[in-house]
Enzyme design. Structure first.
Site, PDB file in Angstrom:
ATOM      1  N   ASN A   9       0.870  -1.176   0.000  1.00 52.16           N
ATOM      2  CA  ASN A   9       0.000   0.000   0.000  1.00 52.16           C
ATOM      3  C   ASN A   9       0.907   1.227   0.000  1.00 52.16           C
ATOM      4  O   ASN A   9       1.483   1.565   1.032  1.00 52.16           O
ATOM      5  CB  ASN A   9      -0.894  -0.026   1.254  1.00 52.16           C
ATOM      6  CG  ASN A   9      -1.730   1.227   1.398  1.00 52.16           C
ATOM      7  OD1 ASN A   9      -1.770   2.071   0.492  1.00 52.16           O
ATOM      8  ND2 ASN A   9      -2.398   1.375   2.533  1.00 52.16           N
ATOM      9  N   LYS A  11       0.162   4.230  -0.259  1.00 52.83           N
ATOM     10  CA  LYS A  11      -0.501   5.410   0.336  1.00 52.83           C
ATOM     11  C   LYS A  11      -0.276   6.632  -0.563  1.00 52.83           C
ATOM     12  O   LYS A  11      -0.197   6.468  -1.782  1.00 52.83           O
ATOM     13  CB  LYS A  11      -0.011   5.618   1.777  1.00 52.83           C
ATOM     14  CG  LYS A  11      -0.169   4.336   2.610  1.00 52.83           C
ATOM     15  CD  LYS A  11       0.011   4.533   4.087  1.00 52.83           C
ATOM     16  CE  LYS A  11      -0.161   3.193   4.804  1.00 52.83           C
ATOM     17  NZ  LYS A  11      -0.061   3.294   6.247  1.00 52.83           N
ATOM     18  N   HIS A  96      -9.440   0.915   5.113  1.00 57.07           N
ATOM     19  CA  HIS A  96      -8.160   1.188   5.793  1.00 57.07           C
ATOM     20  C   HIS A  96      -8.410   2.146   6.958  1.00 57.07           C
ATOM     21  O   HIS A  96      -9.238   3.050   6.852  1.00 57.07           O
ATOM     22  CB  HIS A  96      -7.155   1.780   4.804  1.00 57.07           C
ATOM     23  CG  HIS A  96      -5.763   1.791   5.352  1.00 57.07           C
ATOM     24  ND1 HIS A  96      -5.341   2.730   6.247  1.00 57.07           N
ATOM     25  CD2 HIS A  96      -4.721   0.939   5.166  1.00 57.07           C
ATOM     26  CE1 HIS A  96      -4.080   2.457   6.590  1.00 57.07           C
ATOM     27  NE2 HIS A  96      -3.693   1.383   5.945  1.00 57.07           N
ATOM     28  N   GLU A  98      -6.839   4.607   7.964  1.00 60.48           N
ATOM     29  CA  GLU A  98      -6.663   6.034   7.623  1.00 60.48           C
ATOM     30  C   GLU A  98      -7.913   6.585   6.944  1.00 60.48           C
ATOM     31  O   GLU A  98      -8.250   7.754   7.123  1.00 60.48           O
ATOM     32  CB  GLU A  98      -5.407   6.199   6.740  1.00 60.48           C
ATOM     33  CG  GLU A  98      -4.143   5.990   7.569  1.00 60.48           C
ATOM     34  CD  GLU A  98      -2.947   5.436   6.814  1.00 60.48           C
ATOM     35  OE1 GLU A  98      -2.931   5.475   5.575  1.00 60.48           O
ATOM     36  OE2 GLU A  98      -2.015   4.942   7.491  1.00 60.48           O
ATOM     37  N   GLU A 168      -4.906  -4.801  10.680  1.00 60.73           N
ATOM     38  CA  GLU A 168      -3.898  -3.755  10.868  1.00 60.73           C
ATOM     39  C   GLU A 168      -4.177  -2.999  12.164  1.00 60.73           C
ATOM     40  O   GLU A 168      -5.033  -2.109  12.188  1.00 60.73           O
ATOM     41  CB  GLU A 168      -3.943  -2.759   9.704  1.00 60.73           C
ATOM     42  CG  GLU A 168      -3.682  -3.369   8.356  1.00 60.73           C
ATOM     43  CD  GLU A 168      -3.150  -2.353   7.356  1.00 60.73           C
ATOM     44  OE1 GLU A 168      -2.096  -2.616   6.782  1.00 60.73           O
ATOM     45  OE2 GLU A 168      -3.751  -1.285   7.182  1.00 60.73           O
ATOM     46  N   GLY A 174       2.892   2.542  10.772  1.00 62.28           N
ATOM     47  CA  GLY A 174       3.836   3.642  10.614  1.00 62.28           C
ATOM     48  C   GLY A 174       4.545   4.033  11.898  1.00 62.28           C
ATOM     49  O   GLY A 174       5.190   5.079  11.958  1.00 62.28           O
ATOM     50  N   SER A 213       3.903  -1.868  10.359  1.00 63.48           N
ATOM     51  CA  SER A 213       5.354  -1.948  10.569  1.00 63.48           C
ATOM     52  C   SER A 213       5.918  -3.326  10.247  1.00 63.48           C
ATOM     53  O   SER A 213       6.832  -3.802  10.914  1.00 63.48           O
ATOM     54  CB  SER A 213       5.731  -1.511  11.992  1.00 63.48           C
ATOM     55  OG  SER A 213       5.333  -0.156  12.201  1.00 63.48           O
ATOM     56  N   GLY A 234       3.095  -0.986   4.249  1.00 60.48           N
ATOM     57  CA  GLY A 234       3.095   0.444   3.964  1.00 60.48           C
ATOM     58  C   GLY A 234       4.500   0.913   3.634  1.00 60.48           C
ATOM     59  O   GLY A 234       5.001   0.733   2.520  1.00 60.48           O
ATOM     60  N   GLY A 235       5.165   1.493   4.612  1.00 57.74           N
ATOM     61  CA  GLY A 235       6.484   2.104   4.416  1.00 57.74           C
ATOM     62  C   GLY A 235       7.489   1.226   3.680  1.00 57.74           C
ATOM     63  O   GLY A 235       8.171   1.686   2.752  1.00 57.74           O
TER      64      GLY A 235
HETATM   65  P1  13P Z   1       3.288   0.582   7.668  1.00 54.75           P
HETATM   66  O1  13P Z   1       3.825  -0.697   7.065  1.00 54.75           O
HETATM   67  O2  13P Z   1       3.974   1.806   7.142  1.00 54.75           O
HETATM   68  O3  13P Z   1       3.211   0.511   9.153  1.00 54.75           O
HETATM   69  O4  13P Z   1       1.768   0.714   7.146  1.00 54.75           O
HETATM   70  C1  13P Z   1       0.907  -0.359   7.245  1.00 54.75           C
HETATM   71  C2  13P Z   1      -0.318  -0.057   6.489  1.00 54.75           C
HETATM   72  O5  13P Z   1      -1.105   0.780   6.902  1.00 54.75           O
HETATM   73  C3  13P Z   1      -0.571  -0.766   5.227  1.00 54.75           C
HETATM   74  O6  13P Z   1      -1.861  -0.548   4.770  1.00 54.75           O
END
Ligand code: 13P
Length: 253
Positions: A9, A11, A96, A98, A168, A174, A213, A234-235
């Site tokens: 993802n 983002k 998600h 967010e 998640e 993050g 993470s 994510g990251g």
């Molecule tokens: P991180 O891997 O950056 O923690 O993000 C996870 C995420 O929200 C994937 O959708």
């Protein structure tokens, strides 16, 4: 046998040219990872069309990060499920944290988004997870149960058979703070139980991904757990080598 999935993802990161370069690196390195892994990349809407060309024929699937709750019409700024499907997306991330937190997405909105996704042949990756306060109060099981009952229980058995779930925990997204493999397994097994209460044996086939993470260094431990079928990243999905290493360390070469 459940699908093993490593989904990225992105983002709201990368400009289109950077996204294309990232996708090219993932395609180039895919051969270093067990072909049992289903990789999915989910770039921003603006890059979908170009990234679709890069991943075409590579075995890497394309997903979007959201879609509209409506079919079409006067909804300024929205992007429909039909539009992303037409660009070659097979998946769409829905629910998600967010989107729930910053854009007020409720179960009622998500029911409509799910319906749009299925109507256009997309496979939703439906996200659930509790925040820190809920975890500390011991409410995480109730939170994910409600997120599943209010949305997933509305699906037909046929729709459910295609669904991917991502657990998640908001406190791990993050933050660099990952759920332990034991915490992940505990709640993934619980999620599967909640799914089985409605859909029976079909729940044994649902891929349940962990997100928050997830990195090359913790993927092996997390993905070794029985009910953890991969990750939503994510990251670490923004660096091709890390993204690929998550697949490699988690599921082999
Ligand atoms: P991180 O891997 O950056 O923690 O993000 C996870 C995420 O929200 C994937 O959708």
């Amino acid at each position: 046998m459940r699908k093993k999935i490593v989904a990225g993802n992105w983002k709201m990161n990368t400009l289109p040219a950077e996204g294309v370069a990232l996708a090219q690196e993932v395609v180039a390195g895919k051969g270093t990872v067990c072909n049992c892994v289903n990789f999915i990349v989910c770039p921003p809407f603006t890059h979908l069309s170009e990234v679709a060309r890069v991943v075409k024929g590579s075995g890497i699937a394309l997903g979007a990060q959201n879609c509209a709750a409506e079919e079409k019409g006067a909804y300024t700024g929205e992007v429909s499920a039909a539009m992303i499907a037409a660009l070659g997306c097979e998946y769409v991330i829905l629910g998600h944290s967010e989107r729930r937190q910053y854009y007020g997405e409720t179960s009622a909105t998500l029911n409509r988004k799910m319906a749009q996704a299925y109507a256009h042949g997309l496979t939703p990756i439906y996200c659930v997870g509790e925040n820190l306060e809920e975890r500390e109060a011991g409410k995480h099981f109730d939170v994910v149960k409600a997120q599943i009952e209010e949305v997933v229980y509305e699906l037909t058995p046929e729709q459910f058979s295609k669904l991917v779930i991502a657990y998640e925990p908001v406190w791990a997204i993050g933050t660099g703070k990952t759920a332990t493999a034991e915490q992940a397994q505990e709640i993934h097994a619980y999620i599967r139980q909640v799914l089985a209460a409605k859909f029976g044996a079909a729940a044994a086939e649902t891929a349940i991904l962990y997100g928050g993470s997830c990195k090359p260094g913790n993927a092996a431990e997390l993905f070794a757990k029985e009910d953890v079928d991969g990750g939503l990243i994510g990251g670490a999905a923004l660096k091709a080598e890390d993204f690929l290493a998550i697949g490699r360390n988690g599921f082999g070469k």
